[in-house]
Design a protein around this motif. Sequence first.
Motif, PDB file in Angstrom:
ATOM      1  N   LEU A 116      34.478  36.706  45.123  1.00 42.89           N
ATOM      2  CA  LEU A 116      33.506  36.897  44.037  1.00 42.89           C
ATOM      3  C   LEU A 116      33.737  38.210  43.289  1.00 42.89           C
ATOM      4  CD1 LEU A 116      30.937  35.638  42.740  1.00 42.89           C
ATOM      5  CD2 LEU A 116      29.604  37.082  44.298  1.00 42.89           C
ATOM      6  N   ARG A 117      33.771  38.124  41.964  1.00 45.51           N
ATOM      7  CA  ARG A 117      33.909  39.316  41.113  1.00 45.51           C
ATOM      8  C   ARG A 117      32.677  39.442  40.224  1.00 45.51           C
ATOM      9  NH1 ARG A 117      39.102  41.332  41.420  1.00 45.51           N
ATOM     10  NH2 ARG A 117      40.584  39.937  42.467  1.00 45.51           N
ATOM     11  N   TRP A 118      32.468  40.664  39.731  1.00 38.97           N
ATOM     12  CA  TRP A 118      31.259  40.916  38.957  1.00 38.97           C
ATOM     13  C   TRP A 118      31.204  40.084  37.671  1.00 38.97           C
ATOM     14  CZ3 TRP A 118      27.094  42.688  40.963  1.00 38.97           C
ATOM     15  CH2 TRP A 118      27.153  43.575  42.048  1.00 38.97           C
ATOM     16  N   GLN A 119      32.354  39.646  37.181  1.00 37.84           N
ATOM     17  CA  GLN A 119      32.364  38.812  35.980  1.00 37.84           C
ATOM     18  C   GLN A 119      31.745  37.428  36.228  1.00 37.84           C
ATOM     19  OE1 GLN A 119      36.517  38.698  35.069  1.00 37.84           O
ATOM     20  NE2 GLN A 119      37.017  37.244  36.701  1.00 37.84           N
TER      21      GLN A 119
ATOM     22  N   LYS B 107      25.229  46.905  42.685  1.00 35.27           N
ATOM     23  CA  LYS B 107      26.079  46.910  41.489  1.00 35.27           C
ATOM     24  C   LYS B 107      26.303  48.338  41.004  1.00 35.27           C
ATOM     25  CE  LYS B 107      26.591  44.811  36.921  1.00 35.27           C
ATOM     26  NZ  LYS B 107      25.978  43.902  35.912  1.00 35.27           N
ATOM     27  N   PRO B 108      27.566  48.798  40.916  1.00 32.76           N
ATOM     28  CA  PRO B 108      27.848  50.159  40.454  1.00 32.76           C
ATOM     29  C   PRO B 108      27.463  50.342  38.981  1.00 32.76           C
ATOM     30  CG  PRO B 108      29.746  49.199  41.599  1.00 32.76           C
ATOM     31  CD  PRO B 108      28.780  48.081  41.330  1.00 32.76           C
ATOM     32  N   ALA B 109      27.103  51.549  38.648  1.00 34.20           N
ATOM     33  CA  ALA B 109      26.710  51.835  37.266  1.00 34.20           C
ATOM     34  C   ALA B 109      27.890  51.676  36.321  1.00 34.20           C
ATOM     35  CB  ALA B 109      26.131  53.246  37.171  1.00 34.20           C
ATOM     36  N   ASP B 110      29.089  52.054  36.778  1.00 35.45           N
ATOM     37  CA  ASP B 110      30.291  51.981  35.939  1.00 35.45           C
ATOM     38  C   ASP B 110      31.161  50.795  36.329  1.00 35.45           C
ATOM     39  OD1 ASP B 110      30.866  52.961  38.426  1.00 35.45           O
ATOM     40  OD2 ASP B 110      32.320  54.456  37.725  1.00 35.45           O
ATOM     41  N   VAL B 111      30.538  49.689  36.649  1.00 36.52           N
ATOM     42  CA  VAL B 111      31.268  48.540  37.172  1.00 36.52           C
ATOM     43  C   VAL B 111      32.283  47.998  36.174  1.00 36.52           C
ATOM     44  CG1 VAL B 111      29.551  46.871  36.372  1.00 36.52           C
ATOM     45  CG2 VAL B 111      30.997  46.304  38.318  1.00 36.52           C
TER      46      VAL B 111
ATOM     47  N   ASP C  93      36.195  43.756  38.976  1.00 38.89           N
ATOM     48  CA  ASP C  93      36.128  44.280  40.343  1.00 38.89           C
ATOM     49  C   ASP C  93      35.513  43.242  41.283  1.00 38.89           C
ATOM     50  OD1 ASP C  93      37.202  46.639  39.544  1.00 38.89           O
ATOM     51  OD2 ASP C  93      35.311  47.748  39.499  1.00 38.89           O
ATOM     52  N   LEU C  94      35.962  43.297  42.536  1.00 42.39           N
ATOM     53  CA  LEU C  94      35.356  42.473  43.570  1.00 42.39           C
ATOM     54  C   LEU C  94      33.945  42.979  43.864  1.00 42.39           C
ATOM     55  CD1 LEU C  94      38.360  42.185  46.048  1.00 42.39           C
ATOM     56  CD2 LEU C  94      37.393  40.305  44.704  1.00 42.39           C
TER      57      LEU C  94
END
Length: 457
Positions: free
Chosen positions: A296-299, A348-352, A356-357
């Motif tokens: 799974l990726r953030w997209q 979820k990172p702020a600068d995702v 990214d996975l």
Amino acid sequence: MYAKTQALPETVKIQSDNGSLRLQFSTKYNPIFGGKRKHQGLGMKDTPDNYQKAIAIAWRIEGDLQHPDWQQLFDPTFAKYGLKTKYTAELKLATPIPEPEPEITVGEMWEDYLIWKQPQLQPTTFKTIFCGTYTNIIKGLHWDHSQHKFIDNGSEIYSLSVNDSRLEQRIAQQTASARNRTRIEAELSQAFGRLQSLGKTKLTVNPFVTISKNVENKADKYKSTITPSGDIKEWWQVDGIGVDPEEEDRRAFTKEERDAIVNAFYNSSSRRHRQAASLIEFLFLTGCRSGEAFALRWQDVFIGRDKNYIRFNKSYNGRLRNTQVTKTGEVRLFKIYPNLNDLLLRIKPADVNQTDLVFVNTQGNSYNTNLLGDLWQEARCGTKGKVYRYPGIVTQLVEEGKISCYLSPYHTRHTFITLMAHAGTDLLLLATACGNSVEVIQRHYLGVDTEADFPNI
């Protein structure tokens, strides 16, 4: 004698004579036995195990005698059937009995079965379970953690013929888990059934069915059963799931056990376990397969008013080191609900970067089944001939009595479906989100609630 719990030959009967077993042949066979009715001793005491063996012998003899080419198939010395007798000279057969052709080996049968089976399986299942685990069991290979290699455990059946008398003993000696033993015996039973259908064996009785039926299980409540096709079915297995062993075991953790496992990961003193905590929580909150979470990726995560769902469209396999389509080959949209939304916003990172996975280990790499197993069950390493065991979170909780039993990481999926189904979730929504069917959920996850009462109407 013992109760007949299975079909018996019609013309070759089994009798008990002074505490020993013997065969009695129908009068229709009198002409080939010198005009007399034939009795043949088996050299076996009248015991339940020997009675089962006698049934197998009787079936083989009757099959040969009733075959159109019985004169070529039937062995009047009975050596073909594992018996030693002096009775040969007085038989009146039209033609001499030829030497029996050697039977195919278990290895040859298995390799042919794998070629036939491969198109029916996912690449991962075929390579890791059938070509790996099951083939190693047949070859008598056991992984030695201290030596980091496979060693011969003395239970090899690969080179034995399918009618070898040592089959049962070798299988009984196998060091594989009881679960894998019953599964490989079931696969061998199916492989032999295919062998018979192709006419590649003269045996009329499936030796692997006989072996499976002699496996003793003393816990009646959890006793395994044998299906009409000869497969072994464990107490927790259900029909209609498919060939994947992980899908067959429908057991689930309770909600309290689920929360205990998640909290234990988050509160662990080990950084590796804490890093994996969000992955474990995600598996419990979505019921997705672990490979789908690894890939799974953030997209593929959409959080917002207009879109609020996760797209499961691929799966990562660490053993094959590739990303492939999902197990069913379909793209699933999973609707995000409050608890899952909170988890995703929290991690979820702020600068995702959208590529990214979502879940990475402490080295920043993708998780895989082996790594998850180390964290969940236990990790082992060997040095100087010693094997060191590092229990995983779930193993520790079982040993401490905080959860009732050990279940594999795949049971996060069964837990999610079970809890959601019993909570009254729309079954079509649940089935679509998990890549399942309403029928499967109704049959295999919605068991009877023993605490439920009828309404007062």
